[in-house]
Design an enzyme around this catalytic site. Sequence first.
Site, mmCIF file in Angstrom:
data_model
loop_
_atom_site.group_PDB
_atom_site.id
_atom_site.type_symbol
_atom_site.label_atom_id
_atom_site.label_comp_id
_atom_site.label_asym_id
_atom_site.label_seq_id
_atom_site.Cartn_x
_atom_site.Cartn_y
_atom_site.Cartn_z
ATOM 1 N N ASP A 60 0.860 -1.161 0.000
ATOM 2 C CA ASP A 60 0.000 0.000 0.000
ATOM 3 C C ASP A 60 0.912 1.232 0.000
ATOM 4 O O ASP A 60 2.081 1.142 0.385
ATOM 5 C CB ASP A 60 -0.886 -0.025 1.247
ATOM 6 C CG ASP A 60 -1.742 1.209 1.379
ATOM 7 O OD1 ASP A 60 -2.290 1.661 0.356
ATOM 8 O OD2 ASP A 60 -1.855 1.726 2.502
ATOM 9 N N ASP A 81 -0.311 5.005 0.790
ATOM 10 C CA ASP A 81 -0.643 5.990 1.819
ATOM 11 C C ASP A 81 -0.520 5.393 3.217
ATOM 12 O O ASP A 81 -1.036 4.307 3.503
ATOM 13 C CB ASP A 81 -2.068 6.505 1.611
ATOM 14 C CG ASP A 81 -2.226 7.233 0.280
ATOM 15 O OD1 ASP A 81 -1.280 7.935 -0.113
ATOM 16 O OD2 ASP A 81 -3.277 7.077 -0.353
#
Length: 298
Positions: free
Chosen positions: A83, A85
């Site tokens: 991922d 963020d």
Amino acid sequence: MNRLFASTGRRFAVAFAMPASQTVSFQQTVKMTSQPFHCATSRFFSSTSGSDIMSHFSNKSWEGKSVPLAMEALANADAVCFDVDSTVIQEEGIDVLAASLGKGEEVAAWTLKAMEGNTKFEDALAARLDIIKPSRASILKCLENHPLQLSPGVDRLVEVLMENGTDVYLVSGGFRIMIEPVAKTLCIAKTNIYANTIFFDENTNDGDYVGFCRDEPTSADMGKPKAVQKIKDEFGYKTIVMVGDGATDAQAKPPADAFIGFGGVAVREAVKQKACWYVYDFEAMIEVIEKFGKNKKR
């Protein structure tokens, strides 16, 4: 030259890596044409079990549902999906963008709902974009004025994964236009980015916002498992690990063989409860790969 992001970690030496003092423009970033190297056909598995890897860290305690499984999967991984963020970077990109447009609090509330799993991701994404309606010009200005900070140690982690022959992907519910500069500094090919595409009106000076691509797997709830499955099928990977901070990342196992939750930026209890292994920094992951990676000679 304007900076688009800033790193807290050291740069590493590969053919197209850049020195820490060098800056990158968006125009340079979009010209990146490096092709990914996929290693699924060459597996040299570690002979060390997860329990043995775990015992190497004799003075540490761990959090997670199945830490030995996650450690062994990481050591043997054909690919690792991150991922972006609050994992690869230290903030939520859409919140940074919203704040730069004076919509920070309103959008952050929707982001929290999405990360905690309290609303469908596609609903939160559409609501946030309807609030901020970002033009291309406003996004580029945001990246210049508010450089995205890499999480400490993530550049080293990506480096050791690549040295181990492990392919690295960025699988994000964020926006491709904001993620490409991050991929550039980590030497990750644009083709290894699975993220959302914003549509702009090319007939306006600023490139006004007109919508987003709803065909991207990451634009909807349960999109990350779809993206990981697509990666696994396309390249024939046997072992994939997902790393991230949010509920949508936890959804990626299965098809990911292990989910490593990251709490170095934000700790989400619901995610911690689902993680095979929960970490607050990348140091132990780096050590697992350096000492027990599948391509390390015994």
